[in-house]
Design a protein around this motif. Structure first.
Motif, mmCIF file in Angstrom:
data_model
loop_
_atom_site.group_PDB
_atom_site.id
_atom_site.type_symbol
_atom_site.label_atom_id
_atom_site.label_comp_id
_atom_site.label_asym_id
_atom_site.label_seq_id
_atom_site.Cartn_x
_atom_site.Cartn_y
_atom_site.Cartn_z
ATOM 1 N N ILE A 7 -29.433 93.879 39.976
ATOM 2 C CA ILE A 7 -28.698 94.507 41.069
ATOM 3 C C ILE A 7 -29.454 94.247 42.368
ATOM 4 N N PHE A 8 -28.792 93.587 43.296
ATOM 5 C CA PHE A 8 -29.387 93.270 44.583
ATOM 6 C C PHE A 8 -28.914 94.292 45.615
ATOM 7 N N LEU A 9 -29.863 94.844 46.355
ATOM 8 C CA LEU A 9 -29.562 95.811 47.407
ATOM 9 C C LEU A 9 -30.125 95.302 48.722
ATOM 10 N N ARG A 10 -29.236 95.090 49.690
ATOM 11 C CA ARG A 10 -29.714 94.680 51.007
ATOM 12 C C ARG A 10 -30.298 95.894 51.733
ATOM 13 N N HIS A 11 -31.292 95.655 52.556
ATOM 14 C CA HIS A 11 -31.879 96.732 53.362
ATOM 15 C C HIS A 11 -30.837 97.326 54.307
ATOM 16 N N GLY A 12 -31.138 98.490 54.858
ATOM 17 C CA GLY A 12 -30.254 99.155 55.794
ATOM 18 C C GLY A 12 -30.493 98.721 57.236
ATOM 19 N N GLU A 13 -29.846 99.449 58.149
ATOM 20 C CA GLU A 13 -29.964 99.155 59.582
ATOM 21 C C GLU A 13 -31.422 99.223 60.022
ATOM 22 N N CYS A 14 -31.802 98.281 60.881
ATOM 23 C CA CYS A 14 -33.195 98.164 61.316
ATOM 24 C C CYS A 14 -33.358 98.462 62.806
ATOM 25 N N GLU A 15 -34.563 98.745 63.182
ATOM 26 C CA GLU A 15 -34.903 98.869 64.594
ATOM 27 C C GLU A 15 -34.827 97.498 65.256
ATOM 28 N N GLY A 16 -34.566 97.491 66.545
ATOM 29 C CA GLY A 16 -34.579 96.233 67.285
ATOM 30 C C GLY A 16 -33.221 95.752 67.724
ATOM 31 N N GLY A 17 -32.151 96.354 67.174
ATOM 32 C CA GLY A 17 -30.820 95.963 67.610
ATOM 33 C C GLY A 17 -30.361 94.631 67.050
ATOM 34 N N ARG A 21 -33.283 88.539 62.946
ATOM 35 C CA ARG A 21 -34.264 89.312 62.176
ATOM 36 C C ARG A 21 -34.604 88.545 60.917
ATOM 37 N N GLY A 22 -35.573 87.665 61.056
ATOM 38 C CA GLY A 22 -36.010 86.882 59.910
ATOM 39 C C GLY A 22 -37.231 87.521 59.291
ATOM 40 N N GLN A 23 -38.402 86.968 59.588
ATOM 41 C CA GLN A 23 -39.626 87.519 59.029
ATOM 42 C C GLN A 23 -40.363 88.433 60.001
ATOM 43 N N GLU A 81 -36.858 87.285 53.947
ATOM 44 C CA GLU A 81 -35.829 86.590 54.711
ATOM 45 C C GLU A 81 -36.330 85.244 55.228
ATOM 46 N N VAL A 82 -35.396 84.388 55.661
ATOM 47 C CA VAL A 82 -35.743 83.094 56.233
ATOM 48 C C VAL A 82 -36.572 83.289 57.501
ATOM 49 N N ASN A 83 -37.451 82.368 57.765
ATOM 50 C CA ASN A 83 -38.269 82.394 58.985
ATOM 51 C C ASN A 83 -37.520 81.650 60.084
ATOM 52 N N PHE A 84 -37.109 82.371 61.138
ATOM 53 C CA PHE A 84 -36.366 81.761 62.236
ATOM 54 C C PHE A 84 -37.281 81.122 63.282
ATOM 55 N N GLY A 85 -38.570 81.077 63.027
ATOM 56 C CA GLY A 85 -39.477 80.406 63.958
ATOM 57 C C GLY A 85 -39.471 81.053 65.332
ATOM 58 N N VAL A 86 -39.314 80.244 66.375
ATOM 59 C CA VAL A 86 -39.373 80.760 67.750
ATOM 60 C C VAL A 86 -38.195 81.687 68.062
ATOM 61 N N TRP A 87 -37.164 81.655 67.250
ATOM 62 C CA TRP A 87 -36.025 82.552 67.467
ATOM 63 C C TRP A 87 -36.273 83.948 66.894
ATOM 64 N N GLY A 89 -36.901 87.522 66.140
ATOM 65 C CA GLY A 89 -37.102 88.706 66.960
ATOM 66 C C GLY A 89 -36.378 88.684 68.295
ATOM 67 N N GLN A 90 -35.804 87.553 68.659
ATOM 68 C CA GLN A 90 -35.069 87.463 69.918
ATOM 69 C C GLN A 90 -33.610 87.879 69.713
ATOM 70 N N THR A 91 -32.985 88.380 70.769
ATOM 71 C CA THR A 91 -31.559 88.686 70.679
ATOM 72 C C THR A 91 -30.782 87.381 70.590
ATOM 73 N N TYR A 92 -29.617 87.444 69.964
ATOM 74 C CA TYR A 92 -28.793 86.243 69.839
ATOM 75 C C TYR A 92 -28.331 85.748 71.205
#
Length: 236
Positions: A7-17, A21-23, A81-87, A89-92
């Protein structure tokens, strides 16, 4: 045949908006914690094993469950999660404003290695990492089944607390749909969504065939995916 359920459970809502949100290691909001509590309340018990991504948005809830229910917990870096590199933590919006052509290229074809964000993890590498982590879970369950003597052991269940990207990779693996852009660009997986995978181990028909010296029997394994469910209310 032996069988089990993951059974896979995704995490809930996170801080940061609304960020990539990769690593980046951000905590859950109070709403996110409540989403996961609600979601877990719908999970059929008993759960015999818990596996978790090491990122705090998964690990904290996994630690709490493990302690409350006295269930062994294994932390697997392959399930983060996948590592988004320089992206990361940044907003889309900020990413798009800085690199509109690369942003569009990535979402149109994230499997193309050339579209990977600078210093990021390619989706091809991410997929193979998750596939390896998934098989660690599967192999652990097989070992547990073999060690158990109880009749109900054949109904073994494990909980994996992880991320939306990881769940997409599991879908791609089970459905033999790697390189499918739609799983990443067009499929929404809400916070605290639940997905389960049935695991089947098939023993050879000729059970009298002797094993070679020092060899370990490895049965064929197959999977069936159960469509993701959203139990908690997503308030994004």
């Amino acid at each position: 045949m032996k069988q089990a359920k993951i059974i896979f459970l995704r995490h809930g809502e996170c801080e940061g908006g609304d960020i990539a949100r990769g690593q980046i290691d951000v905590a859950l909001t109070e709403q996110g914690r409540e989403q996961m509590r609600q979601a877990f309340s719908s999970v059929p018990l008993p759960i015999k094993q818990i596996f978790s991504s090491p990122l705090v948005r998964c690990q904290h809830f996994a630690d709490t469950l493990s302690q409350q229910l006295s269930i062994p917990l294994t932390t697997l870096p392959a399930l983060q999660e996948v590592n988004f590199g320089v992206w990361d933590g940044q907003t889309y919006d900020a990413i798009y404003q800085a690199s509109p052509s690369q942003f569009d290229a990535y979402w149109q074809d994230p499997w193309k290695v050339a579209n990977t964000p600078d210093k990021g993890e390619s989706l091809v590498d991410f997929y193979h990492r998750v596939q390896q982590g998934f098989m660690v879970v599967v192999d652990s369950m097989w070992q547990t089944l073999n060690l158990a003597n109880e009749p109900e052991a054949n109904h073994l269940q494990a909980l994996v607390i992880t991320h939306g990207g990881v769940m997409r990779c599991i879908m791609a693996h089970v459905l033999n749909a790697s390189q499918n852009n739609g799983l990443f660009a067009n499929l929404a997986i809400p916070y605290a969504a639940i997905m389960s995978v049935d695991v089947y181990w098939t023993e050879p028909s000729d059970s009298n065939t002797p094993l070679a010296a020092n060899s370990v029997f490895q049965p064929e394994v197959s999977f069936r995916i159960n469509w993701p469910q959203q139990v908690a209310v997503d308030t994004r």
